[in-house]
Scaffold this motif. Structure first.
Motif, PDB file in Angstrom:
ATOM      1  N   SER A   1     -12.663   0.794   7.705  1.00 60.77           N
ATOM      2  CA  SER A   1     -12.446  -0.541   7.140  1.00 60.77           C
ATOM      3  C   SER A   1     -11.327  -0.500   6.105  1.00 60.77           C
ATOM      4  CB  SER A   1     -13.741  -1.032   6.479  1.00 60.77           C
ATOM      5  OG  SER A   1     -14.825  -0.974   7.387  1.00 60.77           O
ATOM      6  N   PHE A   2     -10.575  -1.590   6.017  1.00 60.07           N
ATOM      7  CA  PHE A   2      -9.463  -1.633   5.065  1.00 60.07           C
ATOM      8  C   PHE A   2      -9.354  -2.968   4.339  1.00 60.07           C
ATOM      9  CE2 PHE A   2      -7.972  -2.678   9.333  1.00 60.07           C
ATOM     10  CZ  PHE A   2      -7.358  -3.915   9.140  1.00 60.07           C
ATOM     11  N   GLU A   3     -10.221  -3.920   4.682  1.00 61.70           N
ATOM     12  CA  GLU A   3     -10.099  -5.270   4.133  1.00 61.70           C
ATOM     13  C   GLU A   3     -10.173  -5.287   2.600  1.00 61.70           C
ATOM     14  OE1 GLU A   3     -11.228  -5.447   8.322  1.00 61.70           O
ATOM     15  OE2 GLU A   3     -12.077  -4.378   6.606  1.00 61.70           O
ATOM     16  N   ASN A   4     -11.025  -4.451   2.014  1.00 59.55           N
ATOM     17  CA  ASN A   4     -11.173  -4.413   0.553  1.00 59.55           C
ATOM     18  C   ASN A   4     -10.488  -3.215  -0.081  1.00 59.55           C
ATOM     19  OD1 ASN A   4     -12.806  -6.790   0.224  1.00 59.55           O
ATOM     20  ND2 ASN A   4     -14.498  -5.653   1.133  1.00 59.55           N
ATOM     21  N   LEU A   5      -9.634  -2.557   0.686  1.00 60.19           N
ATOM     22  CA  LEU A   5      -8.955  -1.365   0.179  1.00 60.19           C
ATOM     23  C   LEU A   5      -7.670  -1.806  -0.534  1.00 60.19           C
ATOM     24  CD1 LEU A   5      -9.648   1.670   0.428  1.00 60.19           C
ATOM     25  CD2 LEU A   5      -7.968   1.797   2.259  1.00 60.19           C
ATOM     26  N   LYS A   6      -7.773  -1.993  -1.840  1.00 54.88           N
ATOM     27  CA  LYS A   6      -6.623  -2.482  -2.598  1.00 54.88           C
ATOM     28  C   LYS A   6      -6.622  -1.895  -4.001  1.00 54.88           C
ATOM     29  CE  LYS A   6      -9.287  -6.738  -3.046  1.00 54.88           C
ATOM     30  NZ  LYS A   6      -9.326  -8.157  -2.702  1.00 54.88           N
ATOM     31  N   ILE A   7      -5.428  -1.856  -4.579  1.00 49.11           N
ATOM     32  CA  ILE A   7      -5.239  -1.306  -5.913  1.00 49.11           C
ATOM     33  C   ILE A   7      -5.310  -2.433  -6.935  1.00 49.11           C
ATOM     34  CG2 ILE A   7      -3.640  -0.080  -7.439  1.00 49.11           C
ATOM     35  CD1 ILE A   7      -2.439   1.185  -4.850  1.00 49.11           C
TER      36      ILE A   7
ATOM     37  N   SER B   1     -10.253  -0.583  -5.566  1.00 49.88           N
ATOM     38  CA  SER B   1     -11.453  -1.405  -5.721  1.00 49.88           C
ATOM     39  C   SER B   1     -12.698  -0.596  -5.361  1.00 49.88           C
ATOM     40  CB  SER B   1     -11.368  -2.646  -4.823  1.00 49.88           C
ATOM     41  OG  SER B   1     -11.365  -2.267  -3.452  1.00 49.88           O
ATOM     42  N   ILE B   2     -13.743  -0.786  -6.134  1.00 55.42           N
ATOM     43  CA  ILE B   2     -15.010  -0.097  -5.874  1.00 55.42           C
ATOM     44  C   ILE B   2     -15.530  -0.448  -4.488  1.00 55.42           C
ATOM     45  CG2 ILE B   2     -17.416   0.138  -6.617  1.00 55.42           C
ATOM     46  CD1 ILE B   2     -15.398   1.512  -8.434  1.00 55.42           C
ATOM     47  N   GLU B   3     -15.355  -1.724  -4.100  1.00 52.19           N
ATOM     48  CA  GLU B   3     -15.825  -2.164  -2.771  1.00 52.19           C
ATOM     49  C   GLU B   3     -15.128  -1.385  -1.668  1.00 52.19           C
ATOM     50  OE1 GLU B   3     -16.130  -5.607  -5.653  1.00 52.19           O
ATOM     51  OE2 GLU B   3     -14.580  -4.151  -5.093  1.00 52.19           O
ATOM     52  N   GLY B   4     -13.818  -1.201  -1.821  1.00 55.55           N
ATOM     53  CA  GLY B   4     -13.067  -0.474  -0.803  1.00 55.55           C
ATOM     54  C   GLY B   4     -13.456   0.985  -0.721  1.00 55.55           C
ATOM     55  N   ILE B   5     -13.660   1.612  -1.876  1.00 56.46           N
ATOM     56  CA  ILE B   5     -14.060   3.027  -1.905  1.00 56.46           C
ATOM     57  C   ILE B   5     -15.431   3.204  -1.271  1.00 56.46           C
ATOM     58  CG2 ILE B   5     -14.660   4.959  -3.411  1.00 56.46           C
ATOM     59  CD1 ILE B   5     -12.631   3.827  -5.447  1.00 56.46           C
TER      60      ILE B   5
END
Length: 259
Positions: free
Chosen positions: A57-63, A72-76
């Motif tokens: 998943s990459f949707e919440n993977l942001k700096i 973002s904690i969600e992305g991690i």
């Protein structure tokens, strides 16, 4: 070459999907849209049906800028869950994006005509995710980083080279559709390639078209790929399963002359 297709996790839970893919000769499946929650019954049903890779998943993977520069904690946490699922399913490769820059970074970089602090953000990726990647590697999973749009990390060949030099265990997934849009294919094909994503497009936008319905020259691509003696997976990555299956048939016809 090992041709396969991508398939949503929820579609793989359908017995008719499994039967249809096997009937069509599919041996390699890349799981996309891995779920937030899964159970042992699902694992037991899916596991072993095919040789799997997974698109994380990459949707919440942001700096984020605040409270400090960090992912973002969600992305991690979602990437951790995806790796946990991949381990349970004996996935062989997990494709990972670099994530999105904070809002305004690309505009500022364009104004100044240079990527300010790019190495800092690449090092942040390495620091944040290397423990997760080590766990994957310890469980027999190869992490492959994918070339993305320039507004994301891994949007430049330099990004791929930099991270792979710092983390040699990482592989590289060439997304031909992305590289064709930004005229990066020649440069990226000089790198070691461990995994490939294919769709077609008009070389302007990432349309995820069926192979043959766009403008990409696949004869030229496979001619170059043959010179590299590439023998790893090539995943047809359309938005829906039927388009991926149609692409699977089309690309096998094109590639035969280069085998």
């Amino acid at each position: 070459m090992k041709f396969g297709i991508n398939c949503r996790y929820d579609e793989l839970l359908k017995e008719e999907t499994i039967k249809d893919l096997k009937k069509k000769g599919i041996k390699f499946v890349e799981i996309r849209c891995p779920p937030e929650h899964f159970n042992q019954h699902e694992i037991d049903f899916i596991k072993g049906q095919f040789e799997y890779s997974m698109h994380a998943s990459f949707e919440n993977l942001k700096i984020n800028i605040l409270p400090r520069f960090s992912y973002s904690i969600e992305g991690i946490n979602k990437l951790k869950k995806d790796i946990d699922l991949a381990i349970l399913l004996n996935v062989k490769e997990v494709v990972v994006h670099g994530g999105a820059f904070f809002k305004g970074y690309i505009r500022l970089s364009n104004i100044l005509k240079k990527n300010i602090g790019l190495n800092f953000f690449l090092d942040l990726f390495i620091k944040t995710f290397s423990p997760i990647f080590k766990e994957a590697n310890d469980n027999g999973i190869k992490i492959v980083i994918e070339n993305c749009y320039p507004c994301f990390l891994f949007g430049r060949p330099y990004d791929i080279l930099y991270v792979k030099q710092k983390l040699p265990s990482l592989g590289f997934c060439l997304d031909l559709a992305h590289s064709e849009i930004y005229n990066q294919t020649m440069e990226l094909m000089r790198l070691g390639i461990d995994h490939i994503h294919l769709t077609d497009n008009d070389k302007k936008t990432d349309q995820h078209l069926v192979i043959g319905n766009g403008s990409i020259d696949f004869d030229d691509f496979f001619s170059r790929l043959k010179k590299k003696n590439y023998n790893q997976k090539i995943i047809l990555e359309c938005e829906n399963l039927q388009d991926s299956l149609n692409s699977f048939n089309n690309i096998r016809s094109i590639s035969k002359k280069y085998e």
